[in-house]
Structure formats: structure tokens, C-alpha cells
Enzyme design. Structure first.
Site, PDB file in Angstrom:
ATOM      1  N   ASP A 127      -8.249  12.060  22.570  1.00  0.00           N
ATOM      2  CA  ASP A 127      -8.184  10.793  23.271  1.00  0.00           C
ATOM      3  C   ASP A 127      -8.986   9.768  22.473  1.00  0.00           C
ATOM      4  O   ASP A 127      -9.886  10.110  21.709  1.00  0.00           O
ATOM      5  CB  ASP A 127      -8.755  10.973  24.678  1.00  0.00           C
ATOM      6  CG  ASP A 127      -8.431   9.803  25.584  1.00  0.00           C
ATOM      7  OD1 ASP A 127      -7.794   8.842  25.113  1.00  0.00           O
ATOM      8  OD2 ASP A 127      -8.811   9.849  26.760  1.00  0.00           O
TER       9      ASP A 127
ATOM     10  N   CYS B 228      -0.174  37.342  39.157  1.00  0.00           N
ATOM     11  CA  CYS B 228      -0.876  36.588  38.108  1.00  0.00           C
ATOM     12  C   CYS B 228      -1.582  37.568  37.175  1.00  0.00           C
ATOM     13  O   CYS B 228      -2.294  38.467  37.624  1.00  0.00           O
ATOM     14  CB  CYS B 228      -1.893  35.634  38.724  1.00  0.00           C
ATOM     15  SG  CYS B 228      -2.839  34.690  37.503  1.00  0.00           S
TER      16      CYS B 228
ATOM     17  N   HIS C 185      -8.347  31.596  35.791  1.00  0.00           N
ATOM     18  CA  HIS C 185      -7.218  31.693  36.716  1.00  0.00           C
ATOM     19  C   HIS C 185      -6.478  30.361  36.837  1.00  0.00           C
ATOM     20  O   HIS C 185      -5.242  30.310  36.768  1.00  0.00           O
ATOM     21  CB  HIS C 185      -7.668  32.139  38.108  1.00  0.00           C
ATOM     22  CG  HIS C 185      -6.585  31.950  39.130  1.00  0.00           C
ATOM     23  ND1 HIS C 185      -5.531  32.833  39.262  1.00  0.00           N
ATOM     24  CD2 HIS C 185      -6.365  30.939  40.029  1.00  0.00           C
ATOM     25  CE1 HIS C 185      -4.711  32.384  40.199  1.00  0.00           C
ATOM     26  NE2 HIS C 185      -5.192  31.251  40.676  1.00  0.00           N
TER      27      HIS C 185
END
Length: 374
Positions: free
Chosen positions: A96, A307, A337
Site C-alpha cells: 500500500d 476445515c 483458522h
């Protein structure tokens, strides 16, 4: 134009929406789009070693010009082999420009046509960031994609102030392009214009005429309601060059990603998955789990069935325990996660676009998130 070593291939636009399946090629590898970039502001994704970031499925990461210029300084990063070697990431990196950080972090800011002058949030020292300086810093860092410096203003703001900032953003983009020297680095311009669709259109057309390698939509997710952001996306995204990557800066929640993808956005970044992870909040297909809630103390379930992340090999009760006793493993596991959840969401979105079922896919996900806390 796209510099040597870069490419953009638009493979498919999904049925019933503007969702795009594309590939963005860079000197450090290709990025399958749409894609989410984990935020590595200080040349690190908070709480995770870089191989853990890679294991979430991340293809490209973001680092920040403002922060790295203040500490350790771009000269040190360059001396240590450039940003890729410095942080141990051999994939694509986007930096950025620092415009948003000047807007959000600096104690006192004075923006003139020449530059933004501000007091560092670290030590109060006076710092000047011009378009040319932002280019020079990013060339020293050696990122694959460098954002041009833009003038960010809060929303809502006076129309005259938004017009002035937008005009300056266009002029600064041209100055950034003129200052660009590094052949192995692509520059992306940033569309500003507040919540004024006509001003957004004008900014887009004038930046497109400068022929940048990619285009971002900036100045959103700064306090406006999501519906206003969606309205601007609906009106702005279709007029961005179709043969270049489209990047929505600083967004966002999973539902916002899917909404933006449906409008034709390719690339995203946001601190939300990592910040929420550090604060015991996990993303799932049934919205956010707040693990400090007592209801999870004896919950044997994983955060998300299916997952593959390390956190989902433990129970919700165990993960809650880690936070309640202030063990650092808790934030580490939840950060991993949440990033894995975002990467799987984007991978599934890519597959849905290819199969011409993105609209149904998005509706199914939104229905699950609307069910409330898991």
C-alpha cells in the site's frame, strides 16, 4: 500497461453476475482471482510464521509503505535483500502507498499539492510523503505491486473537499507514474470520489487514460453503511478497465467479499480475519463464534466441520480455554483458522464462477451467515 513479467487473463464471467474468474501473473508467481491478501503490515502477518500463512492457502500478501518506511526503514529492507527475502515470502507482494495510514494514524496531517506532511504516530517526528517518495520507498522494498499515493478523506465529508481530494489523487497518480523506474514492479492506481457516482466515474475514466497495470477502488469502508459501499461498487466496477486486475481496498467481511465479487472485483485485503482471531472471534459458515462466551466451555465441536486448519483439530472448549488463561496459542490458532476460512471461501467462489453458479453459491453462504452465531 502491464510491465514485462506481468499478465492478466480473464477466463470467465459467471452467469447472472459480473463475477470474474481470472489469473494475475507476476514475477513471483501467479494469483488465481478472485483472491484475498492477508495483511502483513510490518512485513509479518500478526501471530503467524510465514509458512503458516502459506498453509492457509494464501497466494499473495500485503505489506505497508508507511509502517516499513518508519521502521525499520526501506534502506534496511533493501540491504537485507528486499521485502521478499526480508519476510521469507517468495510469492507476490502488494505494498500500500501509505495514504490510508496518513489519514488514519498520523497525529497532525497537512496535505498540500506537493505532499502530505504529518507527525509520526511512533515518535512525533515530522515526516513528508509525496507521490514520488511513496514510489521510491516501494521500489526500495521491491514489492511486485506498488500502489500510488492517494488523498483519502473521511466519509461523510463536504462535496468540495471530496472533489479536491479526488482531483489531487488523479494528479498524484500521474506524478507517481512519471517517477516509476523499476521494470519488475507494477503500479496500481486508486479510484477515489467518495459516495458521488459521477465523481467516481470521472476519476475512473481519467485514471484509465493513464493506462496503469491495475486499478483499485479506495476510500470505502471508512465509516459509510455497507449499502452505500455496494451502490458505489455497482456503479464504479463496470467502468474499470476489463483487462486489468480490480482491487477493493480494505474490505472486508465475508458477505462484503461475495457482494464485491458479484460486481466484478478481483482482489481484496482486510485486517478483520487476523484482528478477530486475536480477539477470540472465529469465522464460520454460521457467522462469527465468540469463544469467550461461556456456552463454549464444554463444546466438543470444531469451529468449522471440514476445515483443515490446526484450530479445527481441537474443540471449541479447548480453544476457549486458551483464551481464558491468556495462552498465546489461542490467538495463533484462531488467526490461522480465520485466514484459512477466507482462503477456502475465495477458492470456493472461484469454482462457483467457473461452474456458472456463483449467484447460488453466494445466496447459500449469506443464508448460513444470517442464521446467527453458531
Amino acid at each position: 500497461m502491464l510491465p514485462h513479467g506481468f499478465s492478466f487473463q480473464l477466463h470467465h464471467v459467471g452467469a447472472g453476475s459480473a463475477a470474474r474468474r481470472a489469473t494475475f501473473g507476476t514475477p513471483h508467481g501467479s494469483v488465481e482471482l478472485p483472491a484475498f491478501m492477508p495483511v502483513g503490515t510490518q512485513a509479518t502477518v500478526k501471530g503467524l510464521e510465514i509458512e503458516q500463512v502459506r498453509a492457509t492457502g494464501a497466494q499473495m500478501v500485503l505489506a505497508n509503505t508507511y509502517h516499513l518506511a518508519l521502521r525499520p526503514g526501506e534502506e534496511i529492507v533493501a540491504e537485507l535483500g528486499g521485502l521478499h527475502r526480508f519476510m521469507g515470502w517468495d510469492g507476490p507482494i502488494l505494498t500500500d502507498s501509505g495514504g490510508f495510514q496518513v489519514f488514519s494514524l498520523a497525529a497532525i496531517v497537512d496535505v498540500t499539492e506537493a505532499a502530505a506532511t504529518f507527525r509520526s504516530h511512533l515518535d512525533g517526528n515530522l515526516v513528508e510523503l509525496s507521490p514520488e517518495r511513496a514510489v521510491a520507498i516501494q521500489e526500495s522494498l521491491g514489492s511486485d505491486v506498488a500502489m500510488v499515493l492517494d488523498h483519502v478523506v473521511a466519509l461523510p465529508s463536504e462535496p468540495g473537499l471530496i472533489r479536491e481530494a479526488t482531483e489531487r489523487t488523479i494528479r498524484w497518480a500521474a506524478r507517481s507514474q512519471a517517477a516509476h523506474r523499476r521494470a519488475d514492479q507494477a503500479q496500481f492506481a486508486i479510484v477515489q470520489g467518495g459516495l458521488d457516482p459521477q465523481l467516481r466515474l470521472e476519476c475512473t475514466e481519467r485514471l484509465a487514460a493513464l493506462d496503469f497495470a491495475g486499478y483499485a477502488i479506495g476510500g470505502l469502508s471508512v465509516g459509510e453503511p455497507p449499502e452505500e459501499m455496494y451502490r458505489i461498487l455497482e456503479q464504479t466496477a463496470p467502468v474499470l478497465p476489463a483487462d486489468r486486475p480490480r482491487y477493493l481496498m480494505g474490505v472486508g467481511r465475508p458477505q462484503e467479499l461475495l457482494e464485491a465479487i458479484g460486481h466484478g472485483i478481483d482482489l481484496f485485503d482486510c485486517v478483520l480475519p487476523t484482528r478477530n482471531g486475536r480477539n477470540a472471534m472465529a469465522f464460520t459458515d454460521q457467522r462469527t463464534i465468540r469463544l469467550r462466551n461461556r456456552r463454549y466451555a464444554t463444546d466438543p465441536r470444531p469451529l468449522q466441520e471440514g476445515c483443515p486448519c490446526a484450530a479445527c483439530r481441537r474443540s471449541r472448549g479447548y480453544l476457549r480455554h486458551l483464551f481464558m488463561v491468556h495462552e498465546m496459542l489461542g490467538p495463533i490458532l484462531l488467526t490461522a483458522h480465520n485466514l484459512t476460512y477466507y482462503q477456502r471461501l475465495l477458492a470456493d467462489a472461484r469454482a462457483a464462477i467457473e461452474a456458472d453458479r456463483f449467484v447460488q453459491f453466494a445466496a447459500e453462504k449469506l443464508s448460513g451467515w444470517e442464521m446467527g452465531e453458531a
